[in-house]
Design a protein around this motif. Structure first.
Motif, PDB file in Angstrom:
ATOM      1  N   ARG A  73      20.670  44.442 -28.520  1.00 28.55           N
ATOM      2  CA  ARG A  73      20.721  42.986 -28.352  1.00 28.55           C
ATOM      3  C   ARG A  73      19.287  42.445 -28.376  1.00 28.55           C
ATOM      4  O   ARG A  73      18.728  42.027 -27.369  1.00 28.55           O
ATOM      5  N   LEU A  74      18.708  42.474 -29.561  1.00 29.42           N
ATOM      6  CA  LEU A  74      17.283  42.176 -29.704  1.00 29.42           C
ATOM      7  C   LEU A  74      16.959  40.701 -29.471  1.00 29.42           C
ATOM      8  O   LEU A  74      15.907  40.383 -28.906  1.00 29.42           O
ATOM      9  N   GLU A  75      17.829  39.809 -29.889  1.00 30.81           N
ATOM     10  CA  GLU A  75      17.560  38.387 -29.698  1.00 30.81           C
ATOM     11  C   GLU A  75      17.529  38.025 -28.223  1.00 30.81           C
ATOM     12  O   GLU A  75      16.655  37.284 -27.765  1.00 30.81           O
ATOM     13  N   GLN A  76      18.481  38.586 -27.468  1.00 30.49           N
ATOM     14  CA  GLN A  76      18.507  38.313 -26.029  1.00 30.49           C
ATOM     15  C   GLN A  76      17.288  38.907 -25.348  1.00 30.49           C
ATOM     16  O   GLN A  76      16.705  38.294 -24.442  1.00 30.49           O
ATOM     17  N   ALA A  77      16.893  40.106 -25.781  1.00 34.59           N
ATOM     18  CA  ALA A  77      15.700  40.739 -25.207  1.00 34.59           C
ATOM     19  C   ALA A  77      14.470  39.880 -25.463  1.00 34.59           C
ATOM     20  O   ALA A  77      13.637  39.682 -24.568  1.00 34.59           O
ATOM     21  N   GLN A  78      14.369  39.346 -26.678  1.00 36.62           N
ATOM     22  CA  GLN A  78      13.215  38.505 -27.011  1.00 36.62           C
ATOM     23  C   GLN A  78      13.223  37.216 -26.199  1.00 36.62           C
ATOM     24  O   GLN A  78      12.165  36.733 -25.780  1.00 36.62           O
ATOM     25  N   GLU A  79      14.403  36.672 -25.936  1.00 42.01           N
ATOM     26  CA  GLU A  79      14.498  35.447 -25.134  1.00 42.01           C
ATOM     27  C   GLU A  79      13.975  35.686 -23.725  1.00 42.01           C
ATOM     28  O   GLU A  79      13.253  34.855 -23.169  1.00 42.01           O
ATOM     29  N   VAL A  80      14.338  36.836 -23.149  1.00 38.47           N
ATOM     30  CA  VAL A  80      13.854  37.164 -21.797  1.00 38.47           C
ATOM     31  C   VAL A  80      12.341  37.319 -21.809  1.00 38.47           C
ATOM     32  O   VAL A  80      11.639  36.799 -20.939  1.00 38.47           O
TER      33      VAL A  80
END
Length: 201
Positions: free
Chosen positions: A93-100
């Motif tokens: 879940r790379l997009e969520q990781a980047q958001e965090v």
């Protein structure tokens, strides 16, 4: 959920570093990438989720109790300030990781932040930007083998050369010195061939 400490195979009085090491060992063993085209892939995925949940539960518990070193960067490679990001990355879940990661203020971005940011970029195939981030992590914690290995892998993909004295605050490109050096080099080449690139005043 079962006892998270039992899932990771550590005691309740284990240090943050011991917990992190236990998590990494289990994550390496059960990571889905190791079970591609394998009938045990689903089982490994469930185990990986259980490991991630256990790790997050322990870190959240320690953070709420104010456990020393759990979430405050102190310059040691044992810092485990971003378990949720590691969990998201392991789940793809790379997009969520980047958001965090993007939500962390610049003044709070430690070596682990740059390492995880580089990991997200690397998995997206942005090797040059990943290398920049890994270099920053390596410069902040030069004795961390995880960061050094990631930097070396990204270096092979990006073709860039590590310079510990260079600032990696941006995503690459050339600067004024690069432009001047290139022009001077081109001028020398032209003069050797009888021409003159830079006119004299």
């Amino acid at each position: 959920m079962n006892d998270p400490y039992a899932i990771l195979g550590v005691s309740r009085d284990a240090t943050d570093e011991q917990i992190k090491n236990a998590y990494r060992e289990l994550a390496r063993k059960y990571h889905p990438d190791n079970y591609a085209d394998n009938p045990l892939a689903d089982l490994a995925g469930e185990k990986m989720k259980e490991i991630n949940d256990a790790y997050d539960a322990i870190m959240n518990e320690r953070r709420s109790k104010g456990s020393s070193g759990s979430y405050n960067y102190n310059g040691n490679s044992g810092n485990t300030g971003f378990p949720e990001v590691r969990s998201l990355i392991n789940q793809g879940r790379l997009e969520q990781a980047q958001e965090v990661l993007d939500g962390v203020p610049p003044q709070s971005r430690n070596a682990e932040w740059y390492f995880l940011n580089g990991t997200v970029l690397y998995r997206r195939g942005w090797f040059d930007q990943a290398y920049t981030s890994f270099c920053t992590a390596n410069r902040m914690e030069p004795n961390n083998a995880e960061y050094a290995n990631a930097m070396n892998n990204a270096q092979r993909q990006s073709g860039r050369q590590y310079n510990p004295y260079r600032s990696y605050g941006n995503s690459g490109g050339c600067n004024g010195c690069d432009v001047c050096s290139s022009l001077l080099c081109a001028d020398c080449c032209c003069e050797c061939m009888g021409g003159d690139l830079i006119p004299c005043c």
